[in-house]
Scaffold this motif. Structure first.
Motif, PDB file in Angstrom:
ATOM      1  N   GLY A 228       0.856  -1.111   0.136  1.00 53.77           N
ATOM      2  CA  GLY A 228      -0.057   0.021  -0.166  1.00 53.77           C
ATOM      3  C   GLY A 228       0.673   1.351   0.054  1.00 53.77           C
ATOM      4  N   GLY A 229       0.121   2.367  -0.302  1.00 52.46           N
ATOM      5  CA  GLY A 229       0.813   3.704  -0.279  1.00 52.46           C
ATOM      6  C   GLY A 229      -0.182   4.655  -0.647  1.00 52.46           C
ATOM      7  N   GLY A 230       0.269   5.862  -0.861  1.00 54.42           N
ATOM      8  CA  GLY A 230      -0.274   7.096  -1.527  1.00 54.42           C
ATOM      9  C   GLY A 230      -0.725   6.840  -2.921  1.00 54.42           C
ATOM     10  N   ALA A 254       3.240  -8.716  -4.884  1.00 55.79           N
ATOM     11  CA  ALA A 254       2.055  -8.573  -4.094  1.00 55.79           C
ATOM     12  C   ALA A 254       1.005  -8.896  -4.696  1.00 55.79           C
ATOM     13  N   ASN A 255       0.156  -9.580  -4.014  1.00 56.13           N
ATOM     14  CA  ASN A 255      -1.217 -10.031  -4.502  1.00 56.13           C
ATOM     15  C   ASN A 255      -2.394  -8.965  -4.725  1.00 56.13           C
ATOM     16  N   TYR A 256      -2.239  -7.830  -3.706  1.00 56.79           N
ATOM     17  CA  TYR A 256      -3.198  -6.912  -3.640  1.00 56.79           C
ATOM     18  C   TYR A 256      -2.486  -5.355  -3.623  1.00 56.79           C
ATOM     19  N   TRP A 257      -2.798  -4.554  -4.361  1.00 53.65           N
ATOM     20  CA  TRP A 257      -2.110  -3.151  -4.251  1.00 53.65           C
ATOM     21  C   TRP A 257      -3.212  -2.224  -4.026  1.00 53.65           C
ATOM     22  N   MET A 258      -2.976  -1.498  -3.043  1.00 55.50           N
ATOM     23  CA  MET A 258      -3.935  -0.385  -2.305  1.00 55.50           C
ATOM     24  C   MET A 258      -3.319   0.773  -2.166  1.00 55.50           C
ATOM     25  N   HIS A 259      -4.098   2.010  -2.753  1.00 48.73           N
ATOM     26  CA  HIS A 259      -3.672   3.268  -2.627  1.00 48.73           C
ATOM     27  C   HIS A 259      -4.888   4.116  -2.017  1.00 48.73           C
ATOM     28  N   ASN A 260      -4.339   4.915  -1.141  1.00 48.73           N
ATOM     29  CA  ASN A 260      -5.054   5.854  -0.484  1.00 48.73           C
ATOM     30  C   ASN A 260      -5.427   7.247  -1.398  1.00 48.73           C
ATOM     31  N   GLY A 261      -6.467   8.234  -1.302  1.00 42.83           N
ATOM     32  CA  GLY A 261      -6.716   9.340  -2.097  1.00 42.83           C
ATOM     33  C   GLY A 261      -5.949  10.252  -1.598  1.00 42.83           C
ATOM     34  N   PHE A 262      -5.981  11.539  -2.218  1.00 43.58           N
ATOM     35  CA  PHE A 262      -5.273  12.747  -1.711  1.00 43.58           C
ATOM     36  C   PHE A 262      -5.997  13.509  -0.750  1.00 43.58           C
ATOM     37  N   VAL A 263      -5.147  14.630  -0.217  1.00 44.84           N
ATOM     38  CA  VAL A 263      -5.780  15.653   0.561  1.00 44.84           C
ATOM     39  C   VAL A 263      -5.714  16.819  -0.371  1.00 44.84           C
TER      40      VAL A 263
END
Length: 472
Positions: A228-230, A254-263
């Motif tokens: 994960g990451g931004g 990695a089996n899953y890639w997750m990304h958080n949204g911006f501010v």
């Protein structure tokens, strides 16, 4: 069953861990040349919530988040402050823990630093050279992006569409000697008087992308569950991580890639070039860290959030409502029976809401929808606490489940009651006597005096309640 959005497939997928009931998770951490800003905090809080929810659902989570402590920005900042790069990194890592602990972020199981993995990084690069995925020129080592057939699969960016230097971080000012403009640095030859390590290619230091590939696989194995990451790290950083790691190991990274949204800041994209960013170190001096935490944790992690004073005020109002429901139930313990005939129904009512909460959160950790159910729990608790007859069994159950659910978001509702000192205790007793004797002027005087001491009194049908002002 938990479902999450996989950036790699661009689809919502059922989470299937490599090991039953265990989650291996790596999240890219900050480059420690300054305090973390609110954009960093958004990513930190988002993945802290995801980690906590996995744990709430019964998973054992091995959580890794790194510190980049070898970098051009660190070298420059250390030079400006007149200290070594290690001293600078130590300073801001300490500040990181101070700021994130204020936001009630759990420490990772591992916080690796680049400087501690130099030998492993060199070995990793040597294997890439042996497999003809990398090459050395004048002490610099580059990765051949065109040698990796799936390059661009995460970000859907074609090599043909990349302009020169697109796969580089700002610190790489070289490039003219590269075989291809899209190749990126794995090892960089040392400049005069800058931190360096000996290597088969001469003194130098790692490129940015190689560090996470090495630290994640060293700690979690060649293949792990979640990276994960931004959102800004999708390309080039995570794309390059995939290319170099899978080229070396020959297996899925990695089996899953997750990304958080911006501010966004007041409806404008946050950017250091615009100067519209806020350091958490300064923000939490002015705003209760729990309000900041609530603001970030109550939004869906993939959606952008807009930082405004109004948004913080709304977060404060909602946080107070959540706290008040807990306080109302806690207060009624003083006058509760041990059990009542309808306890089973009242317990079942909360259980039904908790199942709804899980359904919302199981759908890609949708915190915004999860909080709609938490607000329903608050209403249930408030309504129950207003009954003439209440049960200790039900009250304790409500409090315990409510605490555990809010802990998913790092929200603290349980606080040890502070004892009133003898003077304040006597004033409250005197006020009751004044009210009983219809001396309302004196009763009001005492209320005002206690308010000045930070003690807020509340007259309820069940008796006098009080709270300290800084706990609102």
């Amino acid at each position: 069953m938990i479902k999450l959005y996989n950036t790699l497939s661009q689809e919502l997928e059922e989470f299937q861990p490599i090991a039953k009931d265990k989650v291996s998770m790596y999240v890219c951490g900050p480059t420690v040349y300054n305090y973390i800003h609110i954009g960093n905090a958004r990513s930190i809080v988002s993945f802290d919530v995801i980690r906590r929810y996995f744990q709430y659902r019964g998973y054992a989570v091995n959580f890794v988040s790194n510190f980049t402590d070898v970098d051009d920005k660190i070298i420059q900042a250390a030079h400006e402050e007149g200290i070594t790069t290690v001293e600078l990194a130590d300073k801001y890592i300490a500040a990181y823990f101070e700021d994130t602990e204020a936001l009630n972020v759990k420490r990772a199981d591992h916080h690796p630093r680049v400087k501690d993995y130099i030998l492993e990084i060199i070995s990793f690069i040597e294997e890439l050279i042996e497999k003809d995925y990398a090459y050395e020129i004048d002490g610099d080592v580059y990765y051949r992006t065109r040698a990796f057939e799936d390059y661009g699969k995460l970000s859907n960016i074609s090599l043909e569409d990349l302009r020169e230097g697109a796969s580089e971080r700002l610190e790489d000012g070289a490039g003219t000697q590269k075989e291809d403009s899209t190749d990126f640095a794995l090892w960089k030859t040392a400049k005069k008087d800058e931190v360096s390590w000996e290597s088969p290619w001469g003194p130098g230091r790692p490129g940015w992308h190689i560090e996470c590939s090495v630290m994640s696989t060293e700690l979690l194995g060649d293949t792990f569950d979640i990276h994960g990451g931004g959102l800004d790290l999708t390309f080039p950083h995570h794309e390059n991580e995939i290319a170099q790691t899978e080229a070396k190991t020959g297996v899925t990274f990695a089996n899953y890639w997750m990304h958080n949204g911006f501010v966004n800041m007041e409806d404008e994209k946050m950017s250091k070039s615009l100067g519209n960013f806020i350091f958490v170190h300064e923000l939490i001096k002015e705003v209760d860290p729990q309000i900041v935490r609530y603001f970030m944790a109550s939004a869906h992690y993939r959606q952008p959030i807009n930082y405004t004073h109004t948004a913080l005020e709304e977060a404060e109002t909602n946080l107070q409502k959540v706290h008040q429901a807990y306080t109302n139930v806690s207060y009624r313990l003083n006058s509760a029976a041990y059990e009542l005939d309808r306890d089973v129904d009242d317990l079942a009512a909360f259980d039904a809401l908790e199942r709804q909460f899980q359904e919302k959160m199981d759908n890609d950790f949708n915190a915004a929808n999860g909080f709609t159910i938490i607000y329903e729990m608050s209403k249930l608790m408030n309504k129950y606490s207003e009954r003439v007859h209440v049960s200790k069994q039900v009250l304790n159950y409500y409090m315990g489940r409510y605490e555990e659910i809010l802990d998913v978001f790092g929200i603290i509702v349980h606080e040890e009651a502070e004892l009133l000192d003898a003077e304040i205790d006597a004033l409250i007793q005197e006020r009751e006597e004044a009210r009983f004797g219809k001396d309302f002027i004196r009763a009001d005087e005492i209320r005002d005096q206690l308010k000045e001491e930070g003690i807020i009194l509340e007259d309820t049908p069940q008796g006098i309640r009080w709270k300290r002002k800084n706990h609102e």
